[in-house]
Design a protein around this motif. Structure first.
Motif, PDB file in Angstrom:
ATOM      1  N   VAL A 143      38.037  49.970  43.038  1.00 12.76           N
ATOM      2  CA  VAL A 143      38.667  48.543  42.282  1.00 12.76           C
ATOM      3  C   VAL A 143      39.489  48.994  41.479  1.00 12.76           C
ATOM      4  N   VAL A 144      40.595  48.094  41.484  1.00 13.03           N
ATOM      5  CA  VAL A 144      41.722  48.444  40.445  1.00 13.03           C
ATOM      6  C   VAL A 144      42.064  47.125  39.910  1.00 13.03           C
ATOM      7  N   LEU A 145      42.121  46.985  38.599  1.00 18.29           N
ATOM      8  CA  LEU A 145      42.240  45.560  37.963  1.00 18.29           C
ATOM      9  C   LEU A 145      43.587  45.928  36.868  1.00 18.29           C
ATOM     10  N   ASP A 146      44.277  45.005  37.115  1.00 15.31           N
ATOM     11  CA  ASP A 146      45.823  45.000  36.382  1.00 15.31           C
ATOM     12  C   ASP A 146      45.821  43.915  35.286  1.00 15.31           C
ATOM     13  N   PRO A 147      45.209  43.852  33.997  1.00 13.27           N
ATOM     14  CA  PRO A 147      44.946  42.740  33.224  1.00 13.27           C
ATOM     15  C   PRO A 147      46.323  41.842  32.921  1.00 13.27           C
ATOM     16  N   GLU A 148      47.394  42.507  32.796  1.00 12.53           N
ATOM     17  CA  GLU A 148      48.551  42.118  32.402  1.00 12.53           C
ATOM     18  C   GLU A 148      49.423  41.459  33.524  1.00 12.53           C
ATOM     19  N   ARG A 149      48.979  41.708  34.911  1.00 14.27           N
ATOM     20  CA  ARG A 149      49.631  41.123  35.956  1.00 14.27           C
ATOM     21  C   ARG A 149      48.755  40.266  36.616  1.00 14.27           C
ATOM     22  N   HIS A 150      47.509  40.163  35.918  1.00 15.31           N
ATOM     23  CA  HIS A 150      46.296  39.359  36.800  1.00 15.31           C
ATOM     24  C   HIS A 150      46.129  39.657  38.159  1.00 15.31           C
ATOM     25  N   GLU A 151      46.018  40.945  38.594  1.00 17.55           N
ATOM     26  CA  GLU A 151      45.954  41.210  39.733  1.00 17.55           C
ATOM     27  C   GLU A 151      44.599  42.197  40.162  1.00 17.55           C
ATOM     28  N   VAL A 152      44.141  42.252  41.222  1.00 17.57           N
ATOM     29  CA  VAL A 152      42.950  42.869  41.375  1.00 17.57           C
ATOM     30  C   VAL A 152      43.073  43.505  42.873  1.00 17.57           C
ATOM     31  N   ARG A 153      42.921  44.577  43.190  1.00 23.95           N
ATOM     32  CA  ARG A 153      42.726  45.431  44.315  1.00 23.95           C
ATOM     33  C   ARG A 153      41.489  46.142  44.758  1.00 23.95           C
ATOM     34  N   ILE A 154      40.993  45.475  45.782  1.00 24.66           N
ATOM     35  CA  ILE A 154      39.680  46.085  46.333  1.00 24.66           C
ATOM     36  C   ILE A 154      39.833  46.897  47.620  1.00 24.66           C
ATOM     37  N   ARG A 155      39.532  48.172  47.678  1.00 28.76           N
ATOM     38  CA  ARG A 155      39.572  48.940  48.816  1.00 28.76           C
ATOM     39  C   ARG A 155      41.024  48.818  49.557  1.00 28.76           C
ATOM     40  N   GLY A 156      41.959  48.701  48.532  1.00 29.94           N
ATOM     41  CA  GLY A 156      43.433  48.727  48.791  1.00 29.94           C
ATOM     42  C   GLY A 156      43.846  47.316  49.160  1.00 29.94           C
ATOM     43  N   GLU A 157      42.975  46.386  49.078  1.00 30.17           N
ATOM     44  CA  GLU A 157      43.472  44.875  49.471  1.00 30.17           C
ATOM     45  C   GLU A 157      43.574  44.135  48.200  1.00 30.17           C
ATOM     46  N   GLU A 158      44.595  43.353  48.175  1.00 27.94           N
ATOM     47  CA  GLU A 158      44.843  42.532  46.829  1.00 27.94           C
ATOM     48  C   GLU A 158      43.715  41.236  47.229  1.00 27.94           C
ATOM     49  N   VAL A 159      43.067  40.901  45.967  1.00 22.66           N
ATOM     50  CA  VAL A 159      42.051  39.979  46.201  1.00 22.66           C
ATOM     51  C   VAL A 159      42.296  38.932  45.079  1.00 22.66           C
ATOM     52  N   ALA A 160      42.447  37.615  45.437  1.00 22.86           N
ATOM     53  CA  ALA A 160      42.556  36.629  44.040  1.00 22.86           C
ATOM     54  C   ALA A 160      41.283  36.265  43.623  1.00 22.86           C
ATOM     55  N   LEU A 161      41.242  36.163  42.494  1.00 27.28           N
ATOM     56  CA  LEU A 161      40.160  35.990  41.643  1.00 27.28           C
ATOM     57  C   LEU A 161      40.253  34.671  40.614  1.00 27.28           C
ATOM     58  N   PRO A 162      39.375  33.729  40.866  1.00 26.76           N
ATOM     59  CA  PRO A 162      39.532  32.922  39.557  1.00 26.76           C
ATOM     60  C   PRO A 162      39.361  33.396  38.161  1.00 26.76           C
ATOM     61  N   LEU A 163      40.128  32.548  37.100  1.00 24.53           N
ATOM     62  CA  LEU A 163      39.931  33.083  35.915  1.00 24.53           C
ATOM     63  C   LEU A 163      38.784  33.799  35.377  1.00 24.53           C
ATOM     64  N   LYS A 164      37.635  32.864  35.727  1.00 24.56           N
ATOM     65  CA  LYS A 164      36.362  33.532  34.959  1.00 24.56           C
ATOM     66  C   LYS A 164      36.100  34.616  35.690  1.00 24.56           C
ATOM     67  N   GLU A 165      35.879  34.811  36.792  1.00 22.32           N
ATOM     68  CA  GLU A 165      35.549  35.810  37.859  1.00 22.32           C
ATOM     69  C   GLU A 165      36.539  37.182  37.449  1.00 22.32           C
ATOM     70  N   PHE A 166      37.756  36.744  37.253  1.00 21.44           N
ATOM     71  CA  PHE A 166      38.807  38.058  36.648  1.00 21.44           C
ATOM     72  C   PHE A 166      38.310  38.416  35.345  1.00 21.44           C
ATOM     73  N   GLU A 167      37.947  37.795  34.488  1.00 20.28           N
ATOM     74  CA  GLU A 167      37.688  38.214  32.990  1.00 20.28           C
ATOM     75  C   GLU A 167      36.278  38.694  33.056  1.00 20.28           C
TER      76      GLU A 167
END
Length: 234
Positions: A143-167
């Protein structure tokens, strides 16, 4: 957000509409009203609300379906309104992306407190939450999370997360290996003045596990520490 935030009230009961229009107006909100789900979807883009107060039981299109559709194209804060004791509606509403819920009948003071709390945590709110522990990229395992870009990659795939889930995920990753109590998680994600119960946290954890864990039924990353809270395993 402007000094007079706009709330889209989606409610088909005239008595509630009248009370909300008067009560929220006194609290400094501009109120726009939709009487059914279809009208709510039509009005949303035109109104561009700061918050949606959304009844579950609506004519034409249900509140659950409205919430799902709005969340697919916007991170606007959504508070679901459910009938007393309708726990299934509450859980489903949170699972499709609502930020919080209230049950009828509700006190205006409590409702306004919840509205202000979720707006403070929204991207356009008064005091948006800073990235967890700075703006550095967080990586734990796959799991890789970039706070500034609001991006998450899980097992190499970008995954869109709602704000609360992201935080929530950012907070867990930033403190990986440490137990975060339920109170800490709620205070950091929903604010110290949050007046709801802990079910909201549990549903968000469930939704995160469905995206992060290879086997959500047997979580290996987001671990429940009974009687305390949750831990992201290193």
């Amino acid at each position: 957000m402007s000094s007079s935030p706009t709330v889209l009230v989606v409610e088909d009961e005239d008595s509630f509409v009248e009370a909300l229009t008067v009560g929220l107006g006194r609290e400094g909100f501009r109120v726009q009203v939709a009487k059914d789900g279809a009208q709510a979807l039509d009005l949303f883009d035109a109104v561009d609300p700061d918050l949606v107060l959304l009844d579950v039981m609506l004519p034409k299109v249900s509140g659950i379906d409205v919430c799902r559709e709005l969340r697919s194209r916007s991170q606007v804060p959504i508070i679901m309104v459910t009938a007393k004791g309708a726990e299934i509606d509450t859980v489903v509403g949170l699972e499709v992306g609502a930020d919080d819920y209230v049950t009828k009948p509700y006190r205006m003071r409590e409702l306004v407190a919840r509205m202000r709390a979720v707006m403070r945590r929204s991207p356009n709110g008064e005091t948006p939450a800073p990235p967890a522990d700075g703006g550095e990229v967080l990586q734990v395992g796959e799991v890789v999370l970039d706070p500034e870009r609001h991006e998450v990659r899980i097992r190499g795939e970008e995954v869109a997360l709602p704000l609360k889930e992201f935080e929530l995920l950012a907070l867990l990753l930033a403190h990986a290996g440490r137990v975060l109590t339920r109170d800490t998680l709620i205070d950091r994600i929903w604010g110290h003045d949050y007046v709801g119960d802990t079910k909201t946290l549990d549903v968000h954890i469930k939704r995160l596990r469905a995206k992060v864990e290879p086997d959500p039924g047997n979580p290996a990353s987001i671990i429940t520490i009974r009687g305390l809270g949750y831990k992201y395993a290193t």
